[in-house]
Design an enzyme around this catalytic site. Structure first.
Site, PDB file in Angstrom:
ATOM      1  N   HIS A  67       1.931  -3.842  -4.056  1.00 39.68           N
ATOM      2  CA  HIS A  67       1.366  -2.507  -3.792  1.00 39.68           C
ATOM      3  C   HIS A  67       1.966  -1.392  -4.650  1.00 39.68           C
ATOM      4  O   HIS A  67       1.534  -0.245  -4.583  1.00 39.68           O
ATOM      5  CB  HIS A  67       1.439  -2.158  -2.292  1.00 39.68           C
ATOM      6  CG  HIS A  67       2.790  -1.750  -1.779  1.00 39.68           C
ATOM      7  ND1 HIS A  67       3.134  -0.434  -1.569  1.00 39.68           N
ATOM      8  CD2 HIS A  67       3.870  -2.476  -1.427  1.00 39.68           C
ATOM      9  CE1 HIS A  67       4.384  -0.386  -1.093  1.00 39.68           C
ATOM     10  NE2 HIS A  67       4.849  -1.603  -1.003  1.00 39.68           N
ATOM     11  N   ASN A  85      14.191   3.559  -7.431  1.00 42.29           N
ATOM     12  CA  ASN A  85      12.965   4.167  -6.918  1.00 42.29           C
ATOM     13  C   ASN A  85      13.067   5.678  -6.739  1.00 42.29           C
ATOM     14  O   ASN A  85      12.083   6.386  -6.851  1.00 42.29           O
ATOM     15  CB  ASN A  85      12.551   3.505  -5.604  1.00 42.29           C
ATOM     16  CG  ASN A  85      13.703   3.340  -4.633  1.00 42.29           C
ATOM     17  OD1 ASN A  85      14.744   2.787  -4.986  1.00 42.29           O
ATOM     18  ND2 ASN A  85      13.538   3.825  -3.430  1.00 42.29           N
ATOM     19  N   THR A 132       1.164 -19.801   6.572  1.00 33.88           N
ATOM     20  CA  THR A 132      -0.102 -19.847   5.838  1.00 33.88           C
ATOM     21  C   THR A 132      -0.163 -18.688   4.861  1.00 33.88           C
ATOM     22  O   THR A 132       0.131 -17.545   5.214  1.00 33.88           O
ATOM     23  CB  THR A 132      -1.289 -19.793   6.822  1.00 33.88           C
ATOM     24  OG1 THR A 132      -1.180 -20.900   7.704  1.00 33.88           O
ATOM     25  CG2 THR A 132      -2.619 -19.853   6.091  1.00 33.88           C
ATOM     26  N   CYS A 164      10.824   5.378   2.158  1.00 35.19           N
ATOM     27  CA  CYS A 164      11.360   4.504   3.201  1.00 35.19           C
ATOM     28  C   CYS A 164      12.488   5.169   3.976  1.00 35.19           C
ATOM     29  O   CYS A 164      12.866   4.720   5.038  1.00 35.19           O
ATOM     30  CB  CYS A 164      11.879   3.212   2.596  1.00 35.19           C
ATOM     31  SG  CYS A 164      10.773   2.547   1.360  1.00 35.19           S
ATOM     32  N   GLN A 224      10.211  -1.557  -8.930  1.00 36.61           N
ATOM     33  CA  GLN A 224       9.794  -0.321  -9.592  1.00 36.61           C
ATOM     34  C   GLN A 224       9.476  -0.483 -11.076  1.00 36.61           C
ATOM     35  O   GLN A 224       9.061   0.484 -11.713  1.00 36.61           O
ATOM     36  CB  GLN A 224      10.870   0.764  -9.409  1.00 36.61           C
ATOM     37  CG  GLN A 224      10.927   1.345  -8.009  1.00 36.61           C
ATOM     38  CD  GLN A 224       9.663   2.105  -7.601  1.00 36.61           C
ATOM     39  OE1 GLN A 224       8.886   2.562  -8.433  1.00 36.61           O
ATOM     40  NE2 GLN A 224       9.437   2.234  -6.305  1.00 36.61           N
ATOM     41  N   SER A 274       6.659  -6.455  -6.081  1.00 36.01           N
ATOM     42  CA  SER A 274       5.762  -6.147  -4.972  1.00 36.01           C
ATOM     43  C   SER A 274       4.414  -5.667  -5.494  1.00 36.01           C
ATOM     44  O   SER A 274       4.348  -4.844  -6.406  1.00 36.01           O
ATOM     45  CB  SER A 274       6.399  -5.068  -4.096  1.00 36.01           C
ATOM     46  OG  SER A 274       5.500  -4.683  -3.086  1.00 36.01           O
ATOM     47  N   THR A 294      10.450  -6.449   0.133  1.00 31.77           N
ATOM     48  CA  THR A 294      11.531  -6.544   1.120  1.00 31.77           C
ATOM     49  C   THR A 294      11.871  -8.005   1.423  1.00 31.77           C
ATOM     50  O   THR A 294      13.045  -8.386   1.419  1.00 31.77           O
ATOM     51  CB  THR A 294      11.119  -5.813   2.418  1.00 31.77           C
ATOM     52  OG1 THR A 294      10.874  -4.442   2.106  1.00 31.77           O
ATOM     53  CG2 THR A 294      12.202  -5.907   3.479  1.00 31.77           C
TER      54      THR A 294
HETATM   55  C1  LIG Z   1       9.016  -0.379  -2.437  1.00 30.21           C
HETATM   56  C2  LIG Z   1      10.304  -1.020  -2.796  1.00 30.21           C
HETATM   57  C3  LIG Z   1      10.760  -2.156  -2.111  1.00 30.21           C
HETATM   58  C4  LIG Z   1      10.039  -2.721  -0.918  1.00 30.21           C
HETATM   59  O1  LIG Z   1       8.875  -3.426  -1.254  1.00 30.21           O
HETATM   60  P1  LIG Z   1       7.791  -3.696  -0.100  1.00 30.21           P
HETATM   61  O2  LIG Z   1       6.769  -4.566  -0.769  1.00 30.21           O
HETATM   62  O3  LIG Z   1       7.260  -2.367   0.309  1.00 30.21           O
HETATM   63  O4  LIG Z   1       8.500  -4.417   0.988  1.00 30.21           O
HETATM   64  C5  LIG Z   1      11.934  -2.735  -2.525  1.00 30.21           C
HETATM   65  N1  LIG Z   1      12.633  -2.241  -3.563  1.00 30.21           N
HETATM   66  C6  LIG Z   1      12.220  -1.156  -4.251  1.00 30.21           C
HETATM   67  C7  LIG Z   1      13.029  -0.660  -5.394  1.00 30.21           C
HETATM   68  C8  LIG Z   1      11.049  -0.507  -3.893  1.00 30.21           C
HETATM   69  O5  LIG Z   1      10.660   0.574  -4.551  1.00 30.21           O
END
Ligand SMILES: *Cc1c(COP(=O)(O)O)cnc(C)c1O
Length: 379
Positions: free
Chosen positions: A196, A146, A232, A320, A174, A194, A67
């Site tokens: 996670h 996504n 930081t 989301c 993704q 990202s 994000t």
């Molecule tokens: C999950 C996702 C995000 C957001 O990433 P976060 O690390 O959770 O803020 C943005 N774009 C897409 C396509 C996602 O699947």
């Protein structure tokens, strides 16, 4: 079966992170040895992430996630280049991290064009060509969606944007770690990722910024991340992201083949066993292991609750947006009727899913849909 929402942290990733919470807790900006050790660990992670997307390590800027990377790419780029033009282009199926950021700028005096997509969720190169203007400074189109898994022709779209003198950003949250992503091959100026979503920790991600791109910072403060991102650094998170990137790279071809097969088995099984099923997204260009369907005459939210009762975690589209009750903006943009879009289900497989998991879903899901349909008032 909701790996597009998030993934568990891989054991090896967690192990790499722990020392940076405990013994090696230094601030990377500190001059003493604990600080320098943290800095070194962070620079190693930068190389690992850069290697995964074929970038140079100095082109990787760590953020708090996908994000923030999307916000920086769009807000900071548009502000830094507003003397050249104030028009931006995105697509109707973007993640809200992109869509709402563009809307925010639009409300604050920037001009925005939102491109339509085809019924399979593709942005057509010609559509982009027609939307470009001399004042267009940025085009932002996601690598893969996504909700429906469609992979966009980014290389072609980026080339079209460049021909018209606009920069190109892609939200690749993704795809990074799931399919080969090469920033040079794609020809993008900026790319968001990202941790996670690839078996790393939550709360960390990065923005790739191609060397020479004119862009400032989003968060103001100290001079961390080569003065591009103040605050930081999340050292344990960054170390974990680096390790996750390294693992993703080494496992990519094996996982791609495995998830592709497993996904096909799940999709074909659903299609065979459940009548009135619509497969959404592109049949050929899609993320491996991403199954996205709409069941007619049934409400998606009820399917999710019943699946949860059987220990199956799935999503109605995007994790989301599940708190807002309207149908998915992605499915609507693809021309799917509203009542059908309410019956959407997304199953996204990952490295911890087995063939038995797929068999279990194929046993339970037809029964659930059938049970819900017999009490559905829409039928
Ligand atoms: C999950 C996702 C995000 C957001 O990433 P976060 O690390 O959770 O803020 C943005 N774009 C897409 C396509 C996602 O699947």
């Amino acid at each position: 079966m909701d790996h597009s929402a998030t993934t568990p942290v891989d054991e090896a990733v967690l192990e790499a992170m722990i020392p940076y919470y405990t013994s090696q807790y230094g601030n990377p900006s500190s001059a003493y040895s604990k600080g320098r050790a943290a800095k070194r660990a962070m620079e190693k992670a930068r190389e690992q992430v850069a290697a995964l997307i074929n970038a140079q390590s100095r082109e990787i800027f760590f953020t708090s996630g996908g994000t923030e990377a999307d916000n920086q790419a769009i807000i900071s780029y548009m502000i830094s280049n507003s003397h050249r033009g104030r028009h931006m282009i995105t697509s109707a199926i973007e993640h809200h991290a992109v869509l709402n950021t563009c809307e925010y700028l639009h409300k604050n005096g920037f001009e925005l064009t939102v491109l339509p997509v085809t019924p399979t969720g593709m942005v057509e190169p010609d559509t982009l060509k027609q939307a470009l203007k001399p004042e267009t400074t940025l085009v932002s189109i996601m690598h893969a969606n996504n909700e429906v898994g469609t992979i966009q022709p980014i290389k072609e779209l980026a080339a079209i944007a460049h021909e018209a003198g606009a920069a190109f950003h892609t939200d690749a949250v993704q795809t990074v770690g799931k399919i080969p992503v090469d920033v040079k091959e794609l020809g993008v100026d900026m790319l968001s990722a990202s941790s996670h979503k690839l078996y790393g920790p939550k709360g960390v991600g990065c923005l790739f910024i191609k060397k020479g791109t004119q862009i400032g910072k989003l968060l103001h403060g100290g001079s961390q991340e080569s003065k591009m991102r103040s605050g930081t650094e999340n050292v344990p998170g960054i170390v974990g992201f680096g390790k996750a990137a390294e693992l993703a790279q080494s496992r990519m071809s094996k996982h791609f083949a495995y998830l592709n097969e497993l996904g096909k088995k799940l999709q074909n099984g659903i299609r065979e066993k459940i009548p009135h099923t619509i497969i959404t997204g592109d049949p050929d260009n899609r993320i491996p292991g991403h199954v996205s369907v709409c069941f007619e005459y049934v409400e998606g939210e009820s399917i999710l609750l019943m699946l949860d009762g059987y220990g199956i975690m799935a999503s109605g589209g995007s994790a989301c947006t599940s708190e807002s009750l309207g149908p998915s903006h992605v499915l609507i943009a693809m021309g799917i009727p509203e009542e059908t879009a309410y019956g959407s289900l997304r199953l996204t497989l990952g490295q911890d899913n087995s063939e038995e998991d797929v068999d279990y879903v194929l046993e339970v899901l037809p029964e659930i849909v059938n049970r819900l349909r017999t009490r559905s008032p829409i039928r």
